[in-house]
Motif scaffolding. Structure first.
Motif, PDB file in Angstrom:
ATOM      1  N   ALA A 186       0.886  -1.178   0.149  1.00 27.17           N
ATOM      2  CA  ALA A 186      -0.040  -0.201   0.072  1.00 27.17           C
ATOM      3  C   ALA A 186       0.837   1.316  -0.138  1.00 27.17           C
ATOM      4  N   VAL A 190       0.899   4.239  -2.903  1.00 26.19           N
ATOM      5  CA  VAL A 190       0.641   5.344  -2.805  1.00 26.19           C
ATOM      6  C   VAL A 190       1.948   6.344  -3.092  1.00 26.19           C
ATOM      7  N   SER A 191       3.054   5.896  -2.994  1.00 25.72           N
ATOM      8  CA  SER A 191       4.196   6.673  -3.394  1.00 25.72           C
ATOM      9  C   SER A 191       4.367   6.788  -4.845  1.00 25.72           C
TER      10      SER A 191
END
Length: 237
Positions: A186, A190-191
């Protein structure tokens, strides 16, 4: 890894085949022999040149560890069988036992009660003063004898301590492992999205300018000029 293998190899050379070698005994440069969860050091070498020790001297030679305490027949037999590997002749070994005036009975140092005993003659030296009563183990018979703590000198010393218990390494559960993996994935996702948006929409692009702040009721410059001209026209006579 190579250092651990070397330690095991040296340990096999020092320990007797009948014993299980352990790396959990004190690493103070002396040869400690493991048995039944305990480690034993049979005093020998330079410190054994005199071969005559008072009770107090015997405790000093153990350098903070305990004098020999025997809790079972198996432990008693172990000391007898291993003694010839260290000493050529029969010896009398000091035991870490004293007379407790509170209970009027013998006790081990560390306050353990004497559960197992192997007296040669039941309290053969009963004429000893209680506070002067110590115990020696005869290596040739395995029997115990009451001796004087102050006047007697024996020729054998064995030190003893607990083996260091290795901390158990807990295996992570499958659920915990899955949660950790999902959390990492996750964070990586997101990064990646943030990195993509930063490179696609740079400063001055429509994506960022769409969020520019325009104050309400803003009067543009062209509107101001029209109002000024209108006022001048109205003021002409």
């Amino acid at each position: 890894m190579e250092l651990r293998r070397l330690k095991k190899h040296l340990c096999k050379l020092v320990c007797r085949p009948v014993l299980h070698c352990s790396l959990n005994c004190p690493a103070d440069g002396r040869t400690w022999v493991p048995f039944g969860g305990r480690c034993y050091y049979f005093v020998h070498g330079e410190e054994d040149t005199i071969k005559s020790y008072t009770f107090e001297r015997a405790k000093t030679l153990c350098q903070g560890f305990e004098l020999l305490t025997i809790q079972s027949a198996e432990e008693n037999d172990f000391v007898i069988k291993y003694s010839p590997a260290v000493w050529k002749n029969n010896v009398n070994v000091w035991l870490g036992m004293y007379y407790d005036t509170n209970s009027d009975d013998m006790r081990w140092f560390g306050e353990q009660p004497v559960g197992f005993s192997n007296w040669e003659d039941i309290f053969s030296s009963s004429d000893l003063v209680p506070l002067d009563t110590c115990v020696a183990l005869h290596s040739n018979t395995g029997k115990w004898e009451n001796v004087s703590c102050l006047e007697q000198a024996e020729n054998g010393v064995v030190c003893e301590t607990n083996q260091k218990a290795e901390e158990a390494k807990q295996k992570p559960s499958a659920l915990l492992s899955a949660l950790v993996i999902l959390s990492v994935m996750a964070i990586m996702g997101v990064s990646a999205v943030i990195w993509f948006l930063q490179h696609k929409y740079k400063v001055g692009s429509t994506f960022l300018t769409a969020f520019e702040y325009h104050p309400p009721f803003r009067v543009l410059d062209t509107d101001r000029s029209c109002l000024v001209e209108a006022e001048e026209t109205d003021s002409v006579p």
